[in-house]
Design an enzyme around this catalytic site. Structure first.
Site, PDB file in Angstrom:
ATOM      1  N   ASP A 261      55.299 130.641 -20.834  1.00  0.00           N
ATOM      2  CA  ASP A 261      55.177 129.223 -20.492  1.00  0.00           C
ATOM      3  C   ASP A 261      55.365 128.332 -21.723  1.00  0.00           C
ATOM      4  O   ASP A 261      55.883 127.230 -21.619  1.00  0.00           O
ATOM      5  CB  ASP A 261      53.776 128.991 -19.893  1.00  0.00           C
ATOM      6  CG  ASP A 261      53.589 127.595 -19.315  1.00  0.00           C
ATOM      7  OD1 ASP A 261      54.561 127.046 -18.761  1.00  0.00           O
ATOM      8  OD2 ASP A 261      52.469 127.053 -19.403  1.00  0.00           O
ATOM      9  N   HIS A 266      58.600 125.558 -26.057  1.00  0.00           N
ATOM     10  CA  HIS A 266      57.971 124.481 -26.833  1.00  0.00           C
ATOM     11  C   HIS A 266      57.643 124.900 -28.277  1.00  0.00           C
ATOM     12  O   HIS A 266      57.964 124.196 -29.224  1.00  0.00           O
ATOM     13  CB  HIS A 266      56.681 124.019 -26.154  1.00  0.00           C
ATOM     14  CG  HIS A 266      56.855 123.620 -24.724  1.00  0.00           C
ATOM     15  ND1 HIS A 266      57.996 123.017 -24.273  1.00  0.00           N
ATOM     16  CD2 HIS A 266      56.042 123.733 -23.642  1.00  0.00           C
ATOM     17  CE1 HIS A 266      57.875 122.771 -22.973  1.00  0.00           C
ATOM     18  NE2 HIS A 266      56.704 123.202 -22.570  1.00  0.00           N
ATOM     19  N   LYS A 362      44.960 127.818 -22.888  1.00  0.00           N
ATOM     20  CA  LYS A 362      44.321 126.862 -21.981  1.00  0.00           C
ATOM     21  C   LYS A 362      42.812 127.005 -22.137  1.00  0.00           C
ATOM     22  O   LYS A 362      42.314 128.046 -22.567  1.00  0.00           O
ATOM     23  CB  LYS A 362      44.721 127.174 -20.544  1.00  0.00           C
ATOM     24  CG  LYS A 362      46.242 127.159 -20.354  1.00  0.00           C
ATOM     25  CD  LYS A 362      46.639 126.258 -19.223  1.00  0.00           C
ATOM     26  CE  LYS A 362      48.134 126.167 -19.063  1.00  0.00           C
ATOM     27  NZ  LYS A 362      48.695 124.874 -19.440  1.00  0.00           N
TER      28      LYS A 362
HETATM   29  C1  BG6 Z   1      54.411 122.697 -19.826  1.00  0.00           C
HETATM   30  C2  BG6 Z   1      53.651 123.936 -19.459  1.00  0.00           C
HETATM   31  O1  BG6 Z   1      55.758 122.993 -20.060  1.00  0.00           O
HETATM   32  O2  BG6 Z   1      53.827 122.146 -21.014  1.00  0.00           O
HETATM   33  C3  BG6 Z   1      52.184 123.603 -19.212  1.00  0.00           C
HETATM   34  O3  BG6 Z   1      54.226 124.499 -18.283  1.00  0.00           O
HETATM   35  C4  BG6 Z   1      51.603 122.903 -20.418  1.00  0.00           C
HETATM   36  O4  BG6 Z   1      51.443 124.766 -18.884  1.00  0.00           O
HETATM   37  C5  BG6 Z   1      52.475 121.741 -20.856  1.00  0.00           C
HETATM   38  O5  BG6 Z   1      50.308 122.438 -20.062  1.00  0.00           O
HETATM   39  C6  BG6 Z   1      52.003 121.180 -22.178  1.00  0.00           C
HETATM   40  O6  BG6 Z   1      52.690 119.990 -22.444  1.00  0.00           O
HETATM   41  P1  BG6 Z   1      51.983 118.769 -23.152  1.00  0.00           P
HETATM   42  O7  BG6 Z   1      53.052 117.756 -23.305  1.00  0.00           O
HETATM   43  O8  BG6 Z   1      50.855 118.328 -22.251  1.00  0.00           O
HETATM   44  O9  BG6 Z   1      51.460 119.283 -24.451  1.00  0.00           O
END
Ligand code: BG6
Length: 535
Positions: A261, A266, A362
């Site tokens: 994920d 990211h 999380k």
């Molecule tokens: C998403 C994930 O791509 O990014 C989520 O699927 C996660 O699980 C989220 O919570 C986090 O993004 P941000 O911008 O809230 O840090």
């Protein structure tokens, strides 16, 4: 902050014009998944902010496509309701909102039916004939399983063909595949219809101002780059900690887990921004090639360098919360990880021997995304009674969110007759220098796809390189399920095994904290300093 030099003084405004001076041409935005959450919460609010910032062309139209049987009027009302929940009614710019809603049209349709695309072509022809709008940006705000089929249908219907100077582009949301082979298959499928320069693969982390700022920090300043290598940097820590759980996404999350994920997308984007070589220009391909090279240099991650975790029940912000296995649509004996800590090595001249530690999870103790670059200690203990290994390390921390900014920690002499050294910090917070900008984080991404700048989007080779780096680990975890789940309490800093991952290298994680600059790596020293550092 009264004597501080402002952005305009130092020419950043000029730089921003160089980078973002283009006004989008007329275009129709077609949103597949017009009734979905992403459209309502992010895409349409981002469009509204772009209208307010006068960043959309006057000849602009939006066609929403989804399976719900509703009229344009009803769609527009549901969007109005949503914008009212995001922005207090008194602050909504009625003129801007009406500018946008008057350009919207809703089309109930099944994404899998060829007939949908014939109808869509008729709508687009109308825009061409009546409003002289020939460019089209397709936004696939839909589930992963629809990406390939929609692109193929667009191709069959001739809707991706660029002629007479008009462009056709497609934005594809995350997740782009769930492993190396599915990402490759999806790339092959869409590249059978589109050319790479028509494809805009979103990673919403790249829409964050502070992530974009990493390149400016590194390459528009002279002070950092000479230190940015293995001679001066001891290690790097990348943290993306969340306090939320899986938020009703249990079914999706069960099939994906924290590693897939967050990491190859990211966190690897952050890694690439920090680690890449300087590009020869800010041209999209120059930047993306350097990022890809960096990702390709990441060693395949060994299971010995990875710690999975899953949260049990605990307390977050004073509230008792249930463990992951009790979340809706999660198996009572789920083996899915909600946390992962990793040690990565990068096989190139600049970074050989410098570990990059990453963790994401999380239900941790605080929400923070940050990158901490820890510099090497000075080579010997010059000062009496301060063995060099006891000096707080210099740390450059880039705070991506929520408290955007940057801090540098260094050592200073404590006032007094004795030479006593303490760790102190210099802090830069965005909010002290710049007017807050109304943003949901998608404005730049949509604007860039309208002007044809793909710098902030993922290229096929980058996506595949990232999946390749984690594939061995996901394969190994699929076979050897972690037996000790749940292994961290909700509201904690993660599993104890993650601390051991760094302790075996004689290092420690920085505290997961949303609200103060890091001044020291050693907890005993940190405790003595914390009281003195103004947040
Ligand atoms: C998403 C994930 O791509 O990014 C989520 O699927 C996660 O699980 C989220 O919570 C986090 O993004 P941000 O911008 O809230 O840090």
């Amino acid at each position: 902050m009264g004597t501080v030099t402002t952005s305009s003084d130092i020419g950043a405004e000029t730089a921003s014009k160089v980078l973002r001076g283009r006004q989008p041409q007329s275009a129709t935005l077609v949103i597949f998944g017009a009734g979905g959450d992403l459209t309502k919460r992010l895409v349409v609010p981002a469009l509204y902010h772009l209208v307010r910032a006068r960043k959309l062309p006057d000849r602009f139209a939006v066609i929403g496509v989804d399976h719900n049987d509703q009229t344009t009027e009803q769609w527009s009302q549901s969007l109005t309701k949503m914008i009212q929940t995001l922005t207090p009614a008194s602050r909504i710019d009625a003129a801007a909102w009406s500018w946008l809603t008057h350009r919207m049209h809703y089309m109930p349709a099944d994404f899998m039916q060829a007939e949908t695309f014939t109808r869509l072509e008729r709508q687009l022809a109308k825009q061409r004939e009546q409003n002289d709008i020939a460019n089209v940006l397709f936004y696939l705000a839909v589930g992963e399983r629809f990406f390939g089929p929609i692109v193929e249908q667009l191709g069959h219907a001739g809707l991706t063909k660029q002629s007479g100077g008009a462009w056709r582009r497609v934005i594809i949301e995350k997740p782009f595949g769930h492993d190396l082979s599915s990402a490759k298959a999806l790339n092959a499928q869409i590249l059978g219809v589109l050319s790479e320069d028509q494809i805009y693969r979103i990673d919403h982390f790249l829409g964050k101002e502070t992530v974009q700022n990493i390149l400016v920090l590194r390459f528009a300043n002279g002070i950092f780059e000479p230190l940015w290598n293995r001679d001066h940097i001891d290690h790097v820590q990348i943290t993306a900690a969340e306090t939320i759980g899986v938020e009703g996404r249990g079914r999706f999350y069960e099939s994906i887990g924290a590693l897939r994920d967050m990491v190859p997308n990211h966190l690897f984007q952050l890694l690439a921004m920090i680690g890449m070589e300087p590009p020869i220009s800010f041209d999209a391909d120059a930047v993306r090639s350097k990022k890809t090279e960096l990702v390709q240099a990441v060693h395949s991650i060994s299971p010995d360098d990875a710690v999975p975790g899953q949260y049990g029940s605990g307390v977050v912000f004073g509230q008792r919360v249930q463990g992951y296995r009790h979340e809706p649509n999660v198996a009572p004996d789920s083996k899915t990880e909600t946390y992962v800590a990793l040690k990565l090595g990068i096989d190139n001249w600049r970074w050989a021997g410098v570990p990059f530690y990453m963790r994401t999870g999380k239900r941790l103790s605080a929400r923070t995304t940050e990158i901490a670059i820890q510099f090497r200690q000075p080579p010997y203990a010059l000062f009496r009674d301060t063995p060099v290994e006891r000096l707080p390390a210099n740390i450059l921390t880039l705070r991506i969110q929520p408290d955007e900014g940057l801090s540098v920690s260094f050592n200073a002499k404590r006032p007094g007759t004795e030479i006593e050294i303490d760790g102190v910090a210099m802090d830069f917070a965005y909010r002290d220098y710049f007017e807050p900008v109304e943003t949901v984080g998608y404005e730049t991404l949509i604007y860039d796809s309208l002007i044809g700048d793909a710098t902030l989007f993922q290229r096929a080779d980058t996506v595949e390189a990232a999946w390749r780096a984690v594939q061995g680990l996901t394969d190994s975890w699929a076979q050897n399920h972690a037996a000790d789940f749940p292994n961290y309490a909700a509201g904690s800093a993660g599993p104890a095994a993650a601390d051991r991952l760094l302790a075996r290298d004689g290092r420690a994680w920085l505290p997961i904290s949303a609200d103060h600059p890091h001044t020291a790596i050693r907890p005993d020293i940190a405790a003595s300093i914390a009281a003195k550092v103004t947040p």
